[in-house]
Design a protein around this motif. Structure first.
Motif, PDB file in Angstrom:
ATOM      1  N   PHE A  35      45.780  46.750   2.876  1.00 60.42           N
ATOM      2  CA  PHE A  35      45.663  47.696   3.486  1.00 60.42           C
ATOM      3  C   PHE A  35      44.269  48.894   2.965  1.00 60.42           C
ATOM      4  O   PHE A  35      43.774  49.710   3.275  1.00 60.42           O
ATOM      5  N   SER A  36      44.239  48.312   1.272  1.00 62.50           N
ATOM      6  CA  SER A  36      43.154  49.190   0.971  1.00 62.50           C
ATOM      7  C   SER A  36      41.931  48.455   1.563  1.00 62.50           C
ATOM      8  O   SER A  36      40.788  49.588   1.016  1.00 62.50           O
ATOM      9  N   TYR A  37      41.524  47.630   1.770  1.00 59.14           N
ATOM     10  CA  TYR A  37      40.607  47.208   2.031  1.00 59.14           C
ATOM     11  C   TYR A  37      39.662  47.568   3.832  1.00 59.14           C
ATOM     12  O   TYR A  37      39.282  48.124   3.842  1.00 59.14           O
ATOM     13  N   ILE A  38      40.675  47.934   4.394  1.00 59.57           N
ATOM     14  CA  ILE A  38      40.524  49.108   5.005  1.00 59.57           C
ATOM     15  C   ILE A  38      39.360  50.201   4.504  1.00 59.57           C
ATOM     16  O   ILE A  38      38.421  50.932   5.563  1.00 59.57           O
ATOM     17  N   TRP A  39      39.530  50.647   3.697  1.00 55.02           N
ATOM     18  CA  TRP A  39      39.303  52.122   2.872  1.00 55.02           C
ATOM     19  C   TRP A  39      38.063  52.174   2.732  1.00 55.02           C
ATOM     20  O   TRP A  39      37.239  52.737   2.716  1.00 55.02           O
ATOM     21  N   ASN A  40      37.473  50.391   2.402  1.00 55.20           N
ATOM     22  CA  ASN A  40      36.525  50.179   2.327  1.00 55.20           C
ATOM     23  C   ASN A  40      34.958  49.830   3.344  1.00 55.20           C
ATOM     24  O   ASN A  40      34.734  50.184   3.467  1.00 55.20           O
ATOM     25  N   LEU A  41      36.062  50.033   4.846  1.00 51.27           N
ATOM     26  CA  LEU A  41      35.464  49.116   5.687  1.00 51.27           C
ATOM     27  C   LEU A  41      35.269  50.818   5.740  1.00 51.27           C
ATOM     28  O   LEU A  41      34.268  51.347   7.000  1.00 51.27           O
ATOM     29  N   ILE A  42      36.090  51.579   6.289  1.00 53.24           N
ATOM     30  CA  ILE A  42      35.983  53.492   6.572  1.00 53.24           C
ATOM     31  C   ILE A  42      34.896  53.905   5.764  1.00 53.24           C
ATOM     32  O   ILE A  42      33.835  54.547   6.547  1.00 53.24           O
ATOM     33  N   GLY A  43      34.618  53.937   4.286  1.00 54.91           N
ATOM     34  CA  GLY A  43      33.788  53.952   3.545  1.00 54.91           C
ATOM     35  C   GLY A  43      32.299  53.654   3.760  1.00 54.91           C
ATOM     36  O   GLY A  43      31.208  54.375   3.353  1.00 54.91           O
ATOM     37  N   ILE A  44      32.332  52.753   4.373  1.00 57.32           N
ATOM     38  CA  ILE A  44      30.753  51.674   4.447  1.00 57.32           C
ATOM     39  C   ILE A  44      30.616  52.146   6.337  1.00 57.32           C
ATOM     40  O   ILE A  44      29.129  52.493   5.923  1.00 57.32           O
ATOM     41  N   SER A  45      31.285  52.673   6.558  1.00 56.58           N
ATOM     42  CA  SER A  45      30.783  53.350   7.819  1.00 56.58           C
ATOM     43  C   SER A  45      30.101  54.745   8.054  1.00 56.58           C
ATOM     44  O   SER A  45      29.904  55.374   8.249  1.00 56.58           O
ATOM     45  N   VAL A  46      31.703  55.356   6.461  1.00 50.61           N
ATOM     46  CA  VAL A  46      30.544  57.017   6.459  1.00 50.61           C
ATOM     47  C   VAL A  46      29.196  56.852   5.800  1.00 50.61           C
ATOM     48  O   VAL A  46      28.521  57.691   5.485  1.00 50.61           O
ATOM     49  N   LEU A  47      29.209  56.071   5.007  1.00 52.30           N
ATOM     50  CA  LEU A  47      27.797  56.316   4.678  1.00 52.30           C
ATOM     51  C   LEU A  47      26.561  55.618   5.228  1.00 52.30           C
ATOM     52  O   LEU A  47      25.688  56.244   5.598  1.00 52.30           O
ATOM     53  N   ILE A  48      27.021  54.709   6.222  1.00 47.09           N
ATOM     54  CA  ILE A  48      26.491  54.680   7.611  1.00 47.09           C
ATOM     55  C   ILE A  48      25.973  56.183   8.774  1.00 47.09           C
ATOM     56  O   ILE A  48      24.794  55.971   8.876  1.00 47.09           O
ATOM     57  N   GLY A  49      27.319  56.538   8.374  1.00 46.00           N
ATOM     58  CA  GLY A  49      27.827  57.755   9.253  1.00 46.00           C
ATOM     59  C   GLY A  49      26.113  58.809   8.687  1.00 46.00           C
ATOM     60  O   GLY A  49      25.543  59.085   9.358  1.00 46.00           O
ATOM     61  N   LEU A  50      26.806  58.620   7.222  1.00 51.82           N
ATOM     62  CA  LEU A  50      25.618  59.749   6.487  1.00 51.82           C
ATOM     63  C   LEU A  50      24.059  59.683   7.103  1.00 51.82           C
ATOM     64  O   LEU A  50      23.108  60.367   7.019  1.00 51.82           O
ATOM     65  N   LEU A  51      24.130  57.900   6.522  1.00 51.49           N
ATOM     66  CA  LEU A  51      22.199  57.962   5.969  1.00 51.49           C
ATOM     67  C   LEU A  51      21.788  58.227   7.778  1.00 51.49           C
ATOM     68  O   LEU A  51      20.765  58.452   7.576  1.00 51.49           O
ATOM     69  N   PHE A  52      21.903  57.308   8.575  1.00 48.44           N
ATOM     70  CA  PHE A  52      21.700  57.547   9.723  1.00 48.44           C
ATOM     71  C   PHE A  52      21.846  58.682  10.709  1.00 48.44           C
ATOM     72  O   PHE A  52      21.429  58.650  11.773  1.00 48.44           O
ATOM     73  N   GLY A  53      23.113  58.798  10.320  1.00 56.33           N
ATOM     74  CA  GLY A  53      23.561  60.275  11.842  1.00 56.33           C
ATOM     75  C   GLY A  53      23.460  61.476  11.120  1.00 56.33           C
ATOM     76  O   GLY A  53      23.103  62.357  11.439  1.00 56.33           O
TER      77      GLY A  53
END
Length: 136
Positions: A35-53
């Motif tokens: 389940f903690s790996y899901i947080w890694n995936l969410i972290g990647i999504s937040v990074l991409i969202g911040l960078l490109f969004g």
């Protein structure tokens, strides 16, 4: 401006989360993940969202920095976010690419310069066409 950047962030972050989930499903469909790996995936999504969004649209649409400074900021942030995303995805993969940090930074800088050149040329043509339409 803030509403637009917020919408861009959520679109980029959600799209990235769906994309990464699909990639993980294709590559390791039968593997159980913690389940903690899901947080890694969410972290990647937040990074991409911040960078490109948020960061890219802000720098290129709202900021008053010169193009060279925008290119430098985008290059550094893009490379750092990419390495952070790879680290969150797989530490073994991160260990493989870590020695190539400077080369990737230079390649990213070159690609940002080339992209800016072609985009500014395209944008100038589009603006000229719009101005010509107004004069007729």
């Amino acid at each position: 401006m803030f509403k637009q950047l917020k919408n861009n962030f959520f679109q980029a972050a959600f799209g990235t989360l769906v994309w990464i989930t699909i990639l993980c499903s294709i590559t390791d469909f039968f593997t159980q993940i913690s389940f903690s790996y899901i947080w890694n995936l969410i972290g990647i999504s937040v990074l991409i969202g911040l960078l490109f969004g948020v960061i890219y649209p802000y720098l290129w649409s709202y900021s008053t920095f010169k193009a060279a400074m925008n290119i430098l900021i985008c290059t550094v942030l893009n490379t750092l976010c990419a390495y952070t995303g790879v680290y969150l995805y797989s530490t073994q993969m991160f260990d493989l690419i870590r020695p190539f940090f400077i080369a990737e930074l230079l390649l990213t800088l070159i690609l940002h310069i080339i992209t800016f050149y072609f985009y500014s040329k395209y944008d100038n043509k589009k603006m000229a066409a719009t101005l010509n339409q107004l004069n007729q």
